[in-house]
Scaffold this motif. Structure first.
Motif, PDB file in Angstrom:
ATOM      1  N   CYS A  22      39.356  35.129  37.959  1.00 15.89           N
ATOM      2  CA  CYS A  22      39.880  34.294  39.036  1.00 15.89           C
ATOM      3  C   CYS A  22      38.761  34.077  40.040  1.00 15.89           C
ATOM      4  O   CYS A  22      38.252  35.038  40.620  1.00 15.89           O
ATOM      5  CB  CYS A  22      41.074  34.946  39.705  1.00 15.89           C
ATOM      6  N   ARG A  23      38.416  32.827  40.229  1.00 17.10           N
ATOM      7  CA  ARG A  23      37.349  32.485  41.167  1.00 17.10           C
ATOM      8  C   ARG A  23      37.961  31.911  42.435  1.00 17.10           C
ATOM      9  O   ARG A  23      38.794  30.997  42.376  1.00 17.10           O
ATOM     10  CB  ARG A  23      36.386  31.476  40.549  1.00 17.10           C
ATOM     11  N   ALA A  24      37.516  32.428  43.567  1.00 15.42           N
ATOM     12  CA  ALA A  24      37.976  31.956  44.871  1.00 15.42           C
ATOM     13  C   ALA A  24      36.970  30.968  45.448  1.00 15.42           C
ATOM     14  O   ALA A  24      35.772  31.078  45.211  1.00 15.42           O
ATOM     15  CB  ALA A  24      38.158  33.126  45.825  1.00 15.42           C
ATOM     16  N   SER A  25      37.484  30.029  46.216  1.00 17.15           N
ATOM     17  CA  SER A  25      36.623  28.973  46.753  1.00 17.15           C
ATOM     18  C   SER A  25      35.839  29.413  47.984  1.00 17.15           C
ATOM     19  O   SER A  25      34.996  28.667  48.471  1.00 17.15           O
ATOM     20  CB  SER A  25      37.466  27.745  47.112  1.00 17.15           C
ATOM     21  N   ARG A  26      36.142  30.601  48.506  1.00 14.49           N
ATOM     22  CA  ARG A  26      35.344  31.071  49.628  1.00 14.49           C
ATOM     23  C   ARG A  26      34.943  32.510  49.368  1.00 14.49           C
ATOM     24  O   ARG A  26      35.474  33.175  48.485  1.00 14.49           O
ATOM     25  CB  ARG A  26      36.101  30.948  50.954  1.00 14.49           C
ATOM     26  N   GLU A  46      55.835  40.163  39.247  1.00 12.35           N
ATOM     27  CA  GLU A  46      55.431  41.568  39.302  1.00 12.35           C
ATOM     28  C   GLU A  46      53.982  41.640  39.755  1.00 12.35           C
ATOM     29  O   GLU A  46      53.126  40.923  39.235  1.00 12.35           O
ATOM     30  CB  GLU A  46      55.565  42.190  37.914  1.00 12.35           C
ATOM     31  N   LEU A  47      53.707  42.473  40.732  1.00 15.21           N
ATOM     32  CA  LEU A  47      52.330  42.685  41.153  1.00 15.21           C
ATOM     33  C   LEU A  47      51.671  43.597  40.133  1.00 15.21           C
ATOM     34  O   LEU A  47      52.087  44.747  39.953  1.00 15.21           O
ATOM     35  CB  LEU A  47      52.272  43.295  42.547  1.00 15.21           C
ATOM     36  N   VAL A  48      50.632  43.116  39.474  1.00 10.01           N
ATOM     37  CA  VAL A  48      49.969  43.866  38.411  1.00 10.01           C
ATOM     38  C   VAL A  48      48.885  44.774  38.977  1.00 10.01           C
ATOM     39  O   VAL A  48      48.807  45.958  38.643  1.00 10.01           O
ATOM     40  CB  VAL A  48      49.359  42.893  37.383  1.00 10.01           C
ATOM     41  N   ALA A  49      48.034  44.216  39.827  1.00  6.55           N
ATOM     42  CA  ALA A  49      46.924  44.991  40.376  1.00  6.55           C
ATOM     43  C   ALA A  49      46.369  44.275  41.586  1.00  6.55           C
ATOM     44  O   ALA A  49      46.541  43.068  41.748  1.00  6.55           O
ATOM     45  CB  ALA A  49      45.819  45.172  39.331  1.00  6.55           C
ATOM     46  N   SER A  50      45.680  45.041  42.435  1.00  7.43           N
ATOM     47  CA  SER A  50      45.011  44.451  43.586  1.00  7.43           C
ATOM     48  C   SER A  50      43.749  45.243  43.884  1.00  7.43           C
ATOM     49  O   SER A  50      43.629  46.420  43.519  1.00  7.43           O
ATOM     50  CB  SER A  50      45.924  44.415  44.809  1.00  7.43           C
ATOM     51  N   ILE A  51      42.808  44.572  44.556  1.00  6.47           N
ATOM     52  CA  ILE A  51      41.559  45.219  44.937  1.00  6.47           C
ATOM     53  C   ILE A  51      41.145  44.684  46.297  1.00  6.47           C
ATOM     54  O   ILE A  51      41.175  43.478  46.545  1.00  6.47           O
ATOM     55  CB  ILE A  51      40.462  44.995  43.885  1.00  6.47           C
ATOM     56  N   THR A  52      40.787  45.588  47.201  1.00  4.30           N
ATOM     57  CA  THR A  52      40.385  45.170  48.530  1.00  4.30           C
ATOM     58  C   THR A  52      38.892  44.859  48.556  1.00  4.30           C
ATOM     59  O   THR A  52      38.149  45.187  47.619  1.00  4.30           O
ATOM     60  CB  THR A  52      40.685  46.255  49.565  1.00  4.30           C
ATOM     61  N   SER A  53      38.469  44.275  49.650  1.00  4.13           N
ATOM     62  CA  SER A  53      37.042  43.986  49.806  1.00  4.13           C
ATOM     63  C   SER A  53      36.225  45.267  49.848  1.00  4.13           C
ATOM     64  O   SER A  53      35.032  45.251  49.547  1.00  4.13           O
ATOM     65  CB  SER A  53      36.803  43.172  51.074  1.00  4.13           C
ATOM     66  N   GLY A  54      36.891  46.378  50.163  1.00  2.71           N
ATOM     67  CA  GLY A  54      36.218  47.671  50.161  1.00  2.71           C
ATOM     68  C   GLY A  54      36.216  48.352  48.805  1.00  2.71           C
ATOM     69  O   GLY A  54      35.602  49.413  48.644  1.00  2.71           O
ATOM     70  N   ALA A  68      42.553  47.055  34.077  1.00  6.71           N
ATOM     71  CA  ALA A  68      41.566  47.412  35.085  1.00  6.71           C
ATOM     72  C   ALA A  68      41.168  46.170  35.872  1.00  6.71           C
ATOM     73  O   ALA A  68      40.825  45.139  35.281  1.00  6.71           O
ATOM     74  CB  ALA A  68      40.335  48.040  34.444  1.00  6.71           C
ATOM     75  N   ILE A  69      41.212  46.279  37.200  1.00  8.86           N
ATOM     76  CA  ILE A  69      40.808  45.180  38.060  1.00  8.86           C
ATOM     77  C   ILE A  69      39.417  45.476  38.611  1.00  8.86           C
ATOM     78  O   ILE A  69      39.081  46.627  38.905  1.00  8.86           O
ATOM     79  CB  ILE A  69      41.825  44.965  39.206  1.00  8.86           C
ATOM     80  N   SER A  70      38.615  44.429  38.712  1.00  5.85           N
ATOM     81  CA  SER A  70      37.277  44.581  39.266  1.00  5.85           C
ATOM     82  C   SER A  70      36.891  43.275  39.950  1.00  5.85           C
ATOM     83  O   SER A  70      37.592  42.273  39.824  1.00  5.85           O
ATOM     84  CB  SER A  70      36.264  44.937  38.171  1.00  5.85           C
ATOM     85  N   ARG A  71      35.771  43.299  40.649  1.00  6.11           N
ATOM     86  CA  ARG A  71      35.376  42.089  41.369  1.00  6.11           C
ATOM     87  C   ARG A  71      33.869  41.931  41.334  1.00  6.11           C
ATOM     88  O   ARG A  71      33.133  42.899  41.180  1.00  6.11           O
ATOM     89  CB  ARG A  71      35.852  42.145  42.817  1.00  6.11           C
ATOM     90  N   ASP A  72      33.427  40.694  41.461  1.00  8.16           N
ATOM     91  CA  ASP A  72      32.011  40.384  41.618  1.00  8.16           C
ATOM     92  C   ASP A  72      31.917  39.568  42.901  1.00  8.16           C
ATOM     93  O   ASP A  72      32.210  38.368  42.908  1.00  8.16           O
ATOM     94  CB  ASP A  72      31.502  39.586  40.414  1.00  8.16           C
ATOM     95  N   SER A  73      31.522  40.215  43.977  1.00 13.41           N
ATOM     96  CA  SER A  73      31.499  39.551  45.283  1.00 13.41           C
ATOM     97  C   SER A  73      30.520  38.387  45.308  1.00 13.41           C
ATOM     98  O   SER A  73      30.759  37.376  45.966  1.00 13.41           O
ATOM     99  CB  SER A  73      31.146  40.560  46.373  1.00 13.41           C
ATOM    100  N   ASP A  74      29.418  38.498  44.593  1.00 20.26           N
ATOM    101  CA  ASP A  74      28.423  37.420  44.584  1.00 20.26           C
ATOM    102  C   ASP A  74      28.991  36.147  43.963  1.00 20.26           C
ATOM    103  O   ASP A  74      28.573  35.041  44.300  1.00 20.26           O
ATOM    104  CB  ASP A  74      27.170  37.853  43.825  1.00 20.26           C
ATOM    105  N   LYS A  75      29.936  36.320  43.050  1.00 18.00           N
ATOM    106  CA  LYS A  75      30.529  35.170  42.365  1.00 18.00           C
ATOM    107  C   LYS A  75      31.910  34.823  42.907  1.00 18.00           C
ATOM    108  O   LYS A  75      32.581  33.939  42.357  1.00 18.00           O
ATOM    109  CB  LYS A  75      30.625  35.449  40.862  1.00 18.00           C
ATOM    110  N   ASN A  76      32.338  35.519  43.966  1.00 15.30           N
ATOM    111  CA  ASN A  76      33.686  35.287  44.526  1.00 15.30           C
ATOM    112  C   ASN A  76      34.752  35.363  43.429  1.00 15.30           C
ATOM    113  O   ASN A  76      35.712  34.581  43.436  1.00 15.30           O
ATOM    114  CB  ASN A  76      33.764  33.912  45.206  1.00 15.30           C
ATOM    115  N   THR A  77      34.605  36.287  42.537  1.00 12.25           N
ATOM    116  CA  THR A  77      35.452  36.345  41.358  1.00 12.25           C
ATOM    117  C   THR A  77      36.068  37.728  41.194  1.00 12.25           C
ATOM    118  O   THR A  77      35.399  38.741  41.421  1.00 12.25           O
ATOM    119  CB  THR A  77      34.659  35.978  40.094  1.00 12.25           C
TER     120      THR A  77
END
Length: 118
Positions: A22-26, A46-54, A68-77
């Motif tokens: 999932c890519r965010a526009s900001r 149903e809420l499956v997973a969430s991840i904070t900016s921290g 497993a949820i993960s994020r790539d802050s550089d890609k806003n994804t």
């Protein structure tokens, strides 16, 4: 308002694996948290997973130990890794964001269909 685009859905066999994106526009740092909901026919969302900016994560009881949820802050994804999916995981998966703990939920994107079937 943030725009969200979910991708990566498809048909997967039980016990297989699939990764949703999932890519965010900001930029991620302006968002408190991102996550994944799912909605199956005739079922409540149903809420499956969430991840904070921290980097703090939460999971729904039905997917703990498998997804497993993960994020790539550089890609806003944000990603959702589906491991050992079951037929009951079949649903449309959506990616919301929040501006604070439990508040400021964004409109959902178009979603991505996941079908778990042999």
């Amino acid at each position: 308002q943030v725009q969200l685009v979910e991708t990566g859905g498809g048909l997967v066999q039980p016990g297989g694996s699939l990764r949703l994106s999932c890519r965010a526009s900001r930029h991620f740092f302006s968002i408190y948290a991102m996550g994944w909901y799912r909605r199956a026919p005739e079922k409540q969302r149903e809420l499956v997973a969430s991840i904070t900016s921290g980097g703090s994560t939460k999971y729904g009881d039905s997917v703990k130990g498998r997804f497993a949820i993960s994020r790539d802050s550089d890609k806003n994804t944000v990603y959702l890794q589906l491991n050992s999916p079951k037929p009951e995981d079949t649903a449309v998966y959506y990616c919301p964001t929040w501006t604070g703990p439990g508040i400021g939920e964004s409109p959902w994107g178009p979603g991505t269909q996941v079908t778990v079937s042999a």
